[in-house]
Design a protein around this motif. Structure first.
Motif, PDB file in Angstrom:
ATOM      1  N   LEU A 130       0.857  -1.187   0.000  1.00 52.25           N
ATOM      2  CA  LEU A 130       0.000   0.000   0.000  1.00 52.25           C
ATOM      3  C   LEU A 130       0.893   1.237   0.000  1.00 52.25           C
ATOM      4  O   LEU A 130       1.743   1.397   0.881  1.00 52.25           O
ATOM      5  N   VAL A 131       0.711   2.090  -0.993  1.00 53.55           N
ATOM      6  CA  VAL A 131       1.548   3.275  -1.183  1.00 53.55           C
ATOM      7  C   VAL A 131       0.686   4.522  -0.982  1.00 53.55           C
ATOM      8  O   VAL A 131      -0.345   4.683  -1.638  1.00 53.55           O
ATOM      9  N   ASP A 132       1.122   5.398  -0.078  1.00 48.55           N
ATOM     10  CA  ASP A 132       0.357   6.615   0.193  1.00 48.55           C
ATOM     11  C   ASP A 132       1.265   7.830   0.038  1.00 48.55           C
ATOM     12  O   ASP A 132       2.453   7.783   0.366  1.00 48.55           O
ATOM     13  N   ALA A 133       0.687   8.932  -0.432  1.00 53.66           N
ATOM     14  CA  ALA A 133       1.459  10.161  -0.626  1.00 53.66           C
ATOM     15  C   ALA A 133       1.836  10.824   0.689  1.00 53.66           C
ATOM     16  O   ALA A 133       2.730  11.653   0.739  1.00 53.66           O
ATOM     17  N   ARG A 134       1.124  10.465   1.754  1.00 49.63           N
ATOM     18  CA  ARG A 134       1.440  10.966   3.087  1.00 49.63           C
ATOM     19  C   ARG A 134       1.179   9.841   4.078  1.00 49.63           C
ATOM     20  O   ARG A 134       1.274   8.676   3.695  1.00 49.63           O
ATOM     21  N   SER A 135       0.882  10.130   5.335  1.00 50.60           N
ATOM     22  CA  SER A 135       0.555   9.070   6.283  1.00 50.60           C
ATOM     23  C   SER A 135      -0.837   8.531   5.992  1.00 50.60           C
ATOM     24  O   SER A 135      -1.707   9.247   5.476  1.00 50.60           O
ATOM     25  N   THR A 136      -1.077   7.277   6.317  1.00 44.80           N
ATOM     26  CA  THR A 136      -2.371   6.674   6.042  1.00 44.80           C
ATOM     27  C   THR A 136      -3.450   7.228   6.975  1.00 44.80           C
ATOM     28  O   THR A 136      -3.169   7.685   8.080  1.00 44.80           O
ATOM     29  N   GLY A 137      -4.688   7.169   6.492  1.00 47.47           N
ATOM     30  CA  GLY A 137      -5.841   7.471   7.322  1.00 47.47           C
ATOM     31  C   GLY A 137      -6.114   8.937   7.577  1.00 47.47           C
ATOM     32  O   GLY A 137      -6.926   9.263   8.451  1.00 47.47           O
ATOM     33  N   LEU A 138      -5.497   9.840   6.827  1.00 50.25           N
ATOM     34  CA  LEU A 138      -5.692  11.266   7.077  1.00 50.25           C
ATOM     35  C   LEU A 138      -6.819  11.829   6.212  1.00 50.25           C
ATOM     36  O   LEU A 138      -7.457  11.123   5.444  1.00 50.25           O
ATOM     37  N   GLY A 139      -7.048  13.141   6.346  1.00 51.50           N
ATOM     38  CA  GLY A 139      -8.020  13.821   5.499  1.00 51.50           C
ATOM     39  C   GLY A 139      -9.446  13.402   5.768  1.00 51.50           C
ATOM     40  O   GLY A 139      -9.852  13.173   6.914  1.00 51.50           O
TER      41      GLY A 139
END
Length: 420
Positions: free
Chosen positions: A28-37
């Motif tokens: 799993l690749v995310d542009a920032r930390s997971t679970g935000l926004g």
């Protein structure tokens, strides 16, 4: 099979979980930390009964009136960008009873096992706050109540068992409501949960299952060979797999360009603030004000507004103040907190017809997409993840996914140039 999932919101996390549970290797690749926004700050409702698409009857007239008020539930930042104008025209074209009803039925079908799946998550060791007290829609205007009643046959057909409450019946259900509320609809089976706790629990569980989570890695290049994606790149980092799932929420539209197509996913900003508990029996939708009220164990969350503009999470205090004022006319003795509250913003992924985009993506045979869930990410994520997992791993397209095909926007497929 190894699958690369792009995006660490609730849709990406549930997709990674279902893939791993079925035996796939997952990165799993995310542009920032997971679970935000938006995945963290939303109202946390699990509410198939209230999953009608945003475009609907009267939306055009309402939006034109609201655009003149800086504190209205809807704000559209003026723009002459052709893609944005096309998006708005698409929304207005779908603002009719027929399309909204068809979309509502499609959402109900996709979410018909949602509650059972959340119970499965808990049984598999995920620890997150969840309540089963139902959802109450509260109305101050009779016309809004009557409009909702018109679609209750669908809710009943899918087992949501709505109860129409008129006059003081609504205060028997929720004694905190004021006399200004003329009625409501109570859905006894709907739930609410702490979305931040859910995404944290999902992330912890998939790591235990062997999923690799790579944070702070925005995808900036897609490598292909023939009709297959061979790798994704983020700077000097390279991610390979047998299949790729693009589930990057409101950022999907921008990232889809690297895949050779342009998906019409635009950000719809929403806000939430947290205040002391009020003693509510269940979650309450202040429908006329478009504010969601969610009681957690130790706090009350108010969430609302829809802003169409850029991809930023800046907070507009005027709109936050409107959210804070809304409960005053709905609840007895409501007073906003005297101390300063901290508001947070998140970008919901919106589409012109108000429906998600789920399934195969573009001309690449191993590329898939899962985005555009709007305000229904928590509700639709489990059904989406289960159906997409079946498609990615076994090639089976569930009938529940047919209304959400990307081809309704991409039309004829365009060629994607291989990376040098």
């Amino acid at each position: 099979m190894h699958v690369v999932v792009v995006g660490g919101g609730v849709v990406g996390l549930t997709t990674a979980y279902h893939l791993a549970r079925e035996g796939a290797g997952v990165t799993l690749v995310d542009a920032r930390s997971t679970g935000l926004g938006a995945s963290e700050i939303n109202a946390g409702w699990v509410c198939p009964a209230e999953s009608a698409p945003v475009p609907g009857p009267g939306v055009i007239l309402k939006s034109m009136k609201w655009m003149l008020r800086p504190d209205s539930p809807l704000y559209i930042k003026p723009s002459l960008e052709p893609a944005f104008l096309k998006f708005l025209m698409g929304m207005w074209r779908h603002s009719n009873a027929r399309d909204q009803r068809a979309g509502f039925e499609a959402h109900l079908t996709l979410a018909q096992d949602t509650l059972e799946v959340f119970d499965d998550y808990r049984a598999d060791g995920m620890d997150f706050e969840m309540h089963t007290a139902g959802l109450l829609m509260a109305f101050k205007e009779k016309e809004y109540l009557e409009h909702h009643i018109d679609n209750l046959d669908l809710a009943r057909r899918f087992g949501r068992d709505p109860r129409v409450l008129r006059g003081d019946e609504v205060r028997e259900q929720e004694p905190m409501l004021s006399d200004a509320v003329i009625g409501g609809i109570y859905y006894p089976h709907e739930r609410h949960l702490d979305p931040g706790a859910l995404t944290r629990a999902l992330a912890e569980r998939i790591v235990e299952m062997g999923v690799e989570i790579v944070e702070n890695a925005p995808v900036d290049e897609v490598e292909t060979s023939g009709d297959r994606i061979t790798a994704l790149r983020s700077g000097d980092r390279r991610f390979t797999g047998d299949a790729v799932v693009l589930a990057a929420g409101a950022w999907t539209g921008q990232i889809s360009k690297h895949f050779g197509i342009l998906l019409p996913v635009r950000p719809g900003k929403g806000y939430s603030v947290e205040v002391p508990q009020l003693g509510l029996r269940s979650a309450v939708n202040l429908w006329d004000a478009k504010v969601a009220v969610t009681p957690f164990q130790d706090r009350l969350r108010l969430a609302g507004t829809m802003e169409f503009g850029g991809l930023d999470e800046n907070v507009n205090q005027v709109r936050v103040d409107a959210i804070m004022r809304a409960p005053r006319t709905y609840f007895r003795n409501w007073e906003p907190p005297t101390e300063q509250v901290t508001a947070r913003a998140g970008m919901r992924p919106m589409t012109p017809d108000g429906l998600p985009i789920i399934g195969r993506m573009g001309p690449m045979t191993n590329a898939y997409v899962s985005t555009g869930h709007g305000m229904m990410g928590i509700t639709l994520a489990p059904g989406t993840a289960a159906a997409l997992t079946d498609l990615v791993l076994h090639g089976r397209t569930s009938p529940a996914l047919e209304p959400f095909s990307a081809e309704r926007f991409t039309g004829s497929r365009r060629a994607v140039h291989s990376a040098a």
